[in-house]
Design an enzyme around this catalytic site. Sequence first.
Site, PDB file in Angstrom:
ATOM      1  N   CYS A   1     -11.288  -6.970  24.533  1.00 29.96           N
ATOM      2  CA  CYS A   1     -11.339  -7.983  25.600  1.00 29.96           C
ATOM      3  C   CYS A   1     -10.309  -9.076  25.350  1.00 29.96           C
ATOM      4  CB  CYS A   1     -12.738  -8.580  25.679  1.00 29.96           C
ATOM      5  SG  CYS A   1     -13.161  -9.564  24.208  1.00 29.96           S
TER       6      CYS A   1
ATOM      7  N   ALA B   1     -10.597 -10.926  22.122  1.00 28.24           N
ATOM      8  CA  ALA B   1     -10.040 -10.164  20.997  1.00 28.24           C
ATOM      9  C   ALA B   1      -8.529 -10.317  20.943  1.00 28.24           C
ATOM     10  CB  ALA B   1     -10.422  -8.686  21.118  1.00 28.24           C
TER      11      ALA B   1
ATOM     12  N   ARG C   1      -8.799  -7.636  10.661  1.00 26.85           N
ATOM     13  CA  ARG C   1      -7.455  -7.059  10.815  1.00 26.85           C
ATOM     14  C   ARG C   1      -6.578  -7.152   9.568  1.00 26.85           C
ATOM     15  NH1 ARG C   1      -4.529  -5.903  15.383  1.00 26.85           N
ATOM     16  NH2 ARG C   1      -2.931  -7.415  14.892  1.00 26.85           N
TER      17      ARG C   1
ATOM     18  N   HIS D   1      -3.631 -11.929  24.952  1.00 25.74           N
ATOM     19  CA  HIS D   1      -2.334 -12.245  24.349  1.00 25.74           C
ATOM     20  C   HIS D   1      -1.589 -13.268  25.207  1.00 25.74           C
ATOM     21  CE1 HIS D   1      -2.495  -7.747  23.011  1.00 25.74           C
ATOM     22  NE2 HIS D   1      -3.202  -8.502  22.188  1.00 25.74           N
TER      23      HIS D   1
END
Length: 488
Positions: free
Chosen positions: A67, A70, A101, A201
């Site tokens: 999403c 994220a 990550r 992003h």
Amino acid sequence: MSVAQAESIEDIKARNKELIQEVLKAYPEKTAKRRAKHLGNYEDGKPDCGVKSNIKSIPGVMTIRGCAYAGSKGVVWGPIKDMIHISHGPVGCGQYSWAARRNYYIGTTGIDTFGTMQFTSDFQEKDIVFGGDKKLAKIIDEIQDLFPLNKGISVQSECPIGLIGDDIEAVSKAKSKEYEGKTIVPVRCEGFRGVSQSLGHHIANDAIRDWVFDKSEGKPVRFEPSPYDVAIIGDYNIGGDAWSSRILLEEMGLRVVAQWSGDGTIAELEATPKAKLNVLHCYRSMNYISRHMEEKYGIPWCEYNFFGPSKIEESLRKIASHFDDKIKEGAERVIAKYRPLMDAVIAKYRPRLEGKKVMLYVGGLRPRHVIGAYEDLGMEVVGTGYEFAHNDDYQRTSHYVKDGTLIYDDVTGYEFEKFVEKIQPDLVGSGIKEKYVFQKMGVPFRQMHSWDYSGPYHGYDGFAIFARDMDMAINAPVWKMAKAPWAA
């Protein structure tokens, strides 16, 4: 039916087409029609891969996407090490994104760096009913008391924040003023926005533009600029990737003034508009801010690929072309220095991996960027696709894939399993959600989001680790005991 055993390109294309039709038969007519637009063969000479992308996933299918939260917190903002990133909302989203990550960094965690810590406002029912602005203000006060060496705070909004209409911008402005202009960034990255993490992003890039760049304009430069200043954009230092990339840039004579955002700091973000060139690794997540800096500050940017010696050499020369002969000579010197090492790595692993078939399904840039590294080892990528690509990603992919490569966008769990079952690759490279499914099918697997707890994979040092890991996955003795269904 096995594409891996096909003898000609036309045979491969025909089999891929038949396989796609076979998979689509499992869906209702309307769903099959929609999914058909996302699946296809790459046709040599075409400007893109011929599939639709960046479209809402179909309800009921097992999509592998994430999403907007994220994309913002997990990708762009989270690795900035000297800031504290508040997961603003219920605890689950923050817990799921907690240090998942492997963004390596240098610092003392809890003192001057906070990358592997998790901060959440832990919304309860009363916060949904009465709002969470006062709670957010209190959390910021507590952070200032407990972690006084933090250099800034970001507020990463989860879904309820947008649904109930909390004014995180007002809280951020008020607290920034209270703490003498401290950088406090509200990020409207609620998970329901957009069709995937890709919009996260974009939202994160815009937040940097509006709350970091605009705020720092007019401030004195914190370093003495040089003609060879570059910023690494879109490298999240997974397993140390940015460090192995930085080494090469510095060896060729450049000065890296910022890393976005793995092992990065807020000061580096603020300094980036003074760079001479932005070198962009992950196009999908950071092209927005790169374009903004080009338009507003006149900073050119170029994409680079540090996966495998062939692409590293190409990228070093491409970066050097933006500078004078000193840097161009430096690039050739670096290439010559590492060539014996790369020849030794290839001599060791290529005989063990030659001719092996690979299928990829990842996010960001890896479905195309890692292809060259596999080819350096004599391997062949027979299928690839993206979780959250846009059309321009598939345009870029056309420069990497071969005629007849199977392309799948936003592939569903069912489709991916069927494709692997029929094509029978020697290796699958995808994410943690897919890892155990394929290993239980008896198929060698590498986790290509965070390198399966290995890495780095970037740079010359990274290629040696990459080659070792691919050999370890494919040639592990365990596969003699756990056979794939088609080999049983």
